[in-house]
Each structure stands twice: as structure tokens, then as C-alpha cells.
Design an enzyme around this catalytic site. Structure first.
Site, PDB file in Angstrom:
ATOM      1  N   LYS A  93       2.625  -4.144   6.390  1.00 32.84           N
ATOM      2  CA  LYS A  93       2.875  -3.647   5.131  1.00 32.84           C
ATOM      3  C   LYS A  93       4.052  -4.297   4.771  1.00 32.84           C
ATOM      4  O   LYS A  93       4.769  -4.369   4.259  1.00 32.84           O
ATOM      5  CB  LYS A  93       2.043  -3.107   4.609  1.00 32.84           C
ATOM      6  CG  LYS A  93       0.221  -2.873   4.331  1.00 32.84           C
ATOM      7  CD  LYS A  93       0.229  -4.173   3.301  1.00 32.84           C
ATOM      8  CE  LYS A  93      -1.226  -4.221   3.856  1.00 32.84           C
ATOM      9  NZ  LYS A  93      -1.632  -5.486   2.544  1.00 32.84           N
ATOM     10  N   SER A 135       0.673  -0.982   0.092  1.00 32.91           N
ATOM     11  CA  SER A 135       0.154  -0.128  -0.027  1.00 32.91           C
ATOM     12  C   SER A 135       1.047   1.511   0.411  1.00 32.91           C
ATOM     13  O   SER A 135       2.427   1.337   0.489  1.00 32.91           O
ATOM     14  CB  SER A 135      -1.143  -0.166   1.230  1.00 32.91           C
ATOM     15  OG  SER A 135      -1.545   1.049   1.684  1.00 32.91           O
ATOM     16  N   TYR A 195      -1.411  -0.668  10.723  1.00 31.34           N
ATOM     17  CA  TYR A 195      -1.273  -1.296   9.325  1.00 31.34           C
ATOM     18  C   TYR A 195      -0.727  -1.275   8.118  1.00 31.34           C
ATOM     19  O   TYR A 195       0.291  -2.277   7.949  1.00 31.34           O
ATOM     20  CB  TYR A 195      -2.611  -0.575   8.886  1.00 31.34           C
ATOM     21  CG  TYR A 195      -3.452  -1.276   6.980  1.00 31.34           C
ATOM     22  CD1 TYR A 195      -2.882  -0.498   6.319  1.00 31.34           C
ATOM     23  CD2 TYR A 195      -3.379  -2.423   6.703  1.00 31.34           C
ATOM     24  CE1 TYR A 195      -3.392  -0.766   5.119  1.00 31.34           C
ATOM     25  CE2 TYR A 195      -3.334  -2.351   5.620  1.00 31.34           C
ATOM     26  CZ  TYR A 195      -3.065  -1.498   4.279  1.00 31.34           C
ATOM     27  OH  TYR A 195      -3.396  -1.384   3.095  1.00 31.34           O
TER      28      TYR A 195
HETATM   29  C1  WQD Z   1      -9.622   9.415   0.837  1.00 29.28           C
HETATM   30  C2  WQD Z   1     -10.117  11.045   0.819  1.00 29.28           C
HETATM   31  C3  WQD Z   1     -10.444  11.651   4.136  1.00 29.28           C
HETATM   32  C4  WQD Z   1     -14.157   9.063   3.978  1.00 29.28           C
HETATM   33  C5  WQD Z   1      -6.806   4.461   2.912  1.00 29.28           C
HETATM   34  C6  WQD Z   1      -5.849   3.578   3.733  1.00 29.28           C
HETATM   35  C7  WQD Z   1      -5.314   3.461   2.981  1.00 29.28           C
HETATM   36  C8  WQD Z   1      -5.956   1.862   1.776  1.00 29.28           C
HETATM   37  C9  WQD Z   1      -7.019   3.029   0.730  1.00 29.28           C
HETATM   38  C10 WQD Z   1      -5.333  -0.224   2.346  1.00 29.28           C
HETATM   39  C11 WQD Z   1      -8.903  11.393   2.083  1.00 29.28           C
HETATM   40  C12 WQD Z   1     -11.672  11.751   2.334  1.00 29.28           C
HETATM   41  C13 WQD Z   1     -12.267   9.827   3.650  1.00 29.28           C
HETATM   42  C14 WQD Z   1     -14.979  10.174   3.887  1.00 29.28           C
HETATM   43  C15 WQD Z   1     -13.712  11.790   3.232  1.00 29.28           C
HETATM   44  N1  WQD Z   1      -5.946   1.246   2.575  1.00 29.28           N
HETATM   45  N2  WQD Z   1     -12.609  11.340   2.918  1.00 29.28           N
HETATM   46  N3  WQD Z   1     -14.945  10.909   4.360  1.00 29.28           N
HETATM   47  O1  WQD Z   1      -7.036   7.779   3.801  1.00 29.28           O
HETATM   48  O2  WQD Z   1      -6.562   7.806   1.229  1.00 29.28           O
HETATM   49  O3  WQD Z   1      -6.511   5.585   2.241  1.00 29.28           O
HETATM   50  O4  WQD Z   1      -7.515   3.624   2.206  1.00 29.28           O
HETATM   51  O5  WQD Z   1      -4.739   0.128   1.272  1.00 29.28           O
HETATM   52  O6  WQD Z   1      -4.158   3.112   3.321  1.00 29.28           O
HETATM   53  O7  WQD Z   1      -4.701   5.054   4.295  1.00 29.28           O
HETATM   54  O8  WQD Z   1      -8.717   6.518   1.756  1.00 29.28           O
HETATM   55  O9  WQD Z   1     -11.288   6.940   0.869  1.00 29.28           O
HETATM   56  O10 WQD Z   1     -10.350   6.599   3.497  1.00 29.28           O
HETATM   57  O11 WQD Z   1      -9.642   8.554   2.053  1.00 29.28           O
HETATM   58  O12 WQD Z   1     -13.496  13.423   3.101  1.00 29.28           O
HETATM   59  O13 WQD Z   1     -15.763   9.575   4.461  1.00 29.28           O
HETATM   60  O14 WQD Z   1     -11.189  11.283   1.598  1.00 29.28           O
HETATM   61  O15 WQD Z   1     -10.586  12.542   4.377  1.00 29.28           O
HETATM   62  O16 WQD Z   1      -8.698  12.626   2.025  1.00 29.28           O
HETATM   63  P1  WQD Z   1      -6.773   7.344   2.214  1.00 29.28           P
HETATM   64  P2  WQD Z   1     -10.081   7.037   2.647  1.00 29.28           P
END
Ligand code: WQD
Length: 337
Positions: free
Chosen positions: A152, A124, A148
Site C-alpha cells: 500500500k 489503509s 501487505y
Molecule cells: C480488530 C481488533 C484484533 C479478530 C486489519 C488490517 C487492516 C485492514 C482492516 C485491510 C484487533 C481483534 C480480531 C478476532 C480479535 N485490512 N480481533 N479476535 O487488525 O485492526 O486491521 O483489517 O485494509 O489493514 O490490519 O482488524 O478486525 O483483524 O482486528 O480479538 O477474531 O479485533 O486484535 O484488536 P485490524 P481486525
């Protein structure tokens, strides 16, 4: 000779299994269904006309894992299985370390005992921590901000050590950015348990009225519109990257690393607008404070994957949103057994 796919009933695993079957590869799945449903096998069969051999067992059970290798002619492994919720890992670090490490230890032990030397590992972009600049290259500094991500990074290093020692032949480490979307049939897709942590499933559930509004975590980041920027990649493009990585891993020796992203960053509000346009549905939202641990910007430099794997992402953000909406609309409650 078969490809063993651990976690093959999961979101990325199931999409990769479909692409492998359609590329005429024999596939065996190990899945403990801790974060997936047996219904996924029925959907894979509906899409491909083939039902992969399934071992509904846990990699934490070494004897059961050995049995899979003893009973089948396996020449390679794609390893997806593992706990993967960032927030949950902060609350339950021991569960994450013991599960993700022990599962991988057992898998690798069985591979070595049965002479299987090739593995593609699901890593990741979280191993880059909070990068100083973007786009991110594979030679960027590595650091993690949660258990997490630490699992990885440690598994990456363990696999490289085993390759250097000659216990494994070839290791391909794929560092994912943000996989979203679904197979065009709408039969398989992202089915998070409970309230989605990730952006896209929260948006698609809001669009069908399952959630009343999206909570945007912060609009004061140093980005073009103040909201977080990420590299969203269609899950089928990501699946195809695994096939390209597997082909190369079978042909070379040593450990290689690839960022699997589109190289384009979109903000949260960009995604909301793209989803509304692609689906014709409204996504009401409210701006909330930043989510702890989030970073402002994260997107890939996908040059190495293009040059060495001959792979690049094909689907644009409109297609990602359309496919995500179709899956959610056809499966408002996800996979129901
Ligand atoms: C994306 C953007 C949030 C939810 C994570 C893990 C990564 C991988 C993918 C496993 C950010 C914003 C999110 C919400 C929001 N997982 N957001 N409201 O955090 O980039 O990555 O998932 O491999 O390891 O860290 O993904 O989709 O949670 O967030 O505003 O209800 O959307 O702040 O900017 P992230 P995400």
C-alpha cells in the site's frame, strides 16, 4: 463517461458501485473473482435496478486490461483490486508484492496510454504502522509492519511520483480504518473466505452459531478495558467517501491523502456488547493471547476529509452492528452461486 472500479465485486468495491449507480454514474467493473463471487452482480442489480458492465479478467493480464480502456469511454478509476490479508502477506510476501504491484503497474500503464488521468486509490491505515499517539492525522510518520502494508505504501508513493511527473493528473489516496457492516438491504456484505481474520465477520458468524465462540486476542493492552481499540466505519459511509473523493479528484490536480474513519475508537469488548445489543444475539467469547503484529489503539482524525471532501461518517456503531447482523442472518454461508 464511465468510472472504472477494479475489484468492484468485493466487499468495499460492491458497496461503492451501488452508491455510484445511485448517484447516476456509469460504472464498469474489473474483477477476477479471486476474493468475490459473480453473484454479487445479481445483488447489485437487485438493489439498484442496473447491472454494471463487467470484465471478469485479471489486472495481471495487460492486454485484457488495455481492452477495457479501448472499448469504453473511461474518465476515472477507483482501484480496490489487490490481495489484502495481513497475516497471509507475512507468509507469502513474494505473492503479495508481485500481485499488488504488477496489477497496479498494468492498470496505470493502460490509464496513461488511454489518457485517463484521475484515480482514487484504496489504501489503509496500516501505512501508519504503530502510531505513537492517536487520533491519527495524515501527516503522521509512515511505516509498515507487514508486506501487505508495504504494498500500500509503495503504491501510494508510485502514484504520487507519476502525478508529479504529469503522467497522471489527480490522485486521491484514501487510508481506510476498519470497514464493517453492510448495505441496509442485507443483499451485499462482507463474505470472507474460510475462517474470518477480521473481528466483525467472526462476531457475526459466532452470533448465528457458525462459530462456537469469539477469541479475543489479548486483554492486557493499555486501553480502557485492555482489549484492542480500532476506528470502525460503516462500509456505506466508506463508499460515500469514495464518491466525495472522486468528485474532488476530477476538479483538482495533484496528490491528496485522506484518513477515512469516524474519529471514534471502540475496543473489542465494546464491539461485542454493541453487537449483542443491536442483534439481540449472544456472542460468547474467550480471552486468548495477543495476536502477533496487533497494535493497542488506532483511530482517525477525520478533519481533513470533512474540510476538503465535505464528507463525514453518518452511521453509528449500533447501525453498523444491525446491518452486519442482517447480512449474516440472510446469508449464513455468504454468497452462494
Ligand atoms: C480488530 C481488533 C484484533 C479478530 C486489519 C488490517 C487492516 C485492514 C482492516 C485491510 C484487533 C481483534 C480480531 C478476532 C480479535 N485490512 N480481533 N479476535 O487488525 O485492526 O486491521 O483489517 O485494509 O489493514 O490490519 O482488524 O478486525 O483483524 O482486528 O480479538 O477474531 O479485533 O486484535 O484488536 P485490524 P481486525
Amino acid at each position: 463517461m464511465a468510472v472504472l472500479v477494479t475489484g468492484g465485486a468485493g466487499f468495499i468495491g460492491s458497496h461503492t458501485v451501488v452508491e455510484l449507480i445511485e448517484a447516476n454514474r456509469e460504472v464498469i467493473i474489473i474483477d477476477n473473482f479471486s476474493n468475490s463471487k459473480p453473484e454479487v452482480l445479481n445483488r447489485i442489480e437487485k438493489i439498484t435496478g442496473k447491472r454494471p458492465k463487467l470484465y471478469a479478467c485479471d489486472l495481471l493480464d495487460l492486454e485484457a486490461t488495455r481492452k477495457v480502456f479501448a472499448e469504453n469511454e473511461i474518465d476515472s478509476v477507483i482501484h480496490f483490486a489487490g490481495l489484502k490479508a495481513v497475516g497471509e502477506s507475512c507468509a507469502q510476501p513474494l505473492r503479495y508484492y508481485s500481485h499488488n504491484f504488477d496489477a497496479t503497474f498494468n492498470l496505470i500503464r493502460a490509464m496513461v496510454e488511454y489518457g485517463v488521468g484521475t484515480i482514487v486509490f484504496s489504501s489503509s491505515a496500516t501505512v501508519y504502522g504503530s502510531p505513537k499517539t492517536v487520533p491519527i492525522r495524515e501527516d503522521f510518520p509512515l511505516s509498515t509492519t507487514n508486506p501487505y502494508g508495504e504494498t500500500k505504501l509503495v503504491i501510494e508513493r508510485m502514484l504520487k511520483d507519476m502525478c508529479d511527473a504529469g503522467e497522471l493528473k489527480s490522485v486521491s489516496i484514501l487510508r481506510y480504518f476498519n470497514p464493517i457492516g453492510a448495505h441496509e438491504s442485507g443483499l451485499i456484505g462482507e463474505d470472507p473466505k474460510g475462517v474470518p481474520n477480521n473481528l466483525l465477520p467472526y462476531i457475526s458468524q459466532t452470533a448465528i452459531g457458525k462459530r462456537d465462540k469469539l477469541h479475543v486476542f489479548g486483554d492486557d493492552y493499555p486501553t480502557h478495558d485492555g482489549t484492542g481499540v480500532r476506528d470502525y466505519i460503516h462500509v456505506v459511509d466508506l463508499a460515500q467517501a469514495h464518491l466525495a473523493a472522486l468528485d474532488r479528484a476530477m476538479a483538482v490536480t495533484g496528490t491528496e491523502y485522506y484518513n477515512v474513519g469516524t474519529g471514534v475508537g471502540y475496543s473489542v469488548l465494546d464491539i461485542v456488547k454493541a453487537f449483542e445489543k443491536a442483534s439481540g444475539k449472544k456472542v460468547p467469547y474467550v480471552i486468548d493471547p495477543r495476536r502477533p503484529g496487533d497494535i493497542a489503539e488506532c483511530y482517525a482524525d477525520p478533519t481533513l476529509a470533512r474540510e476538503k471532501l465535505g464528507w463525514s461518517a453518518k452511521f453509528d456503531i449500533e447501525r453498523m452492528c444491525k446491518d452486519a447482523d442482517r447480512w449474516q442472518t440472510m446469508n449464513p454461508d455468504g454468497y452462494t452461486d
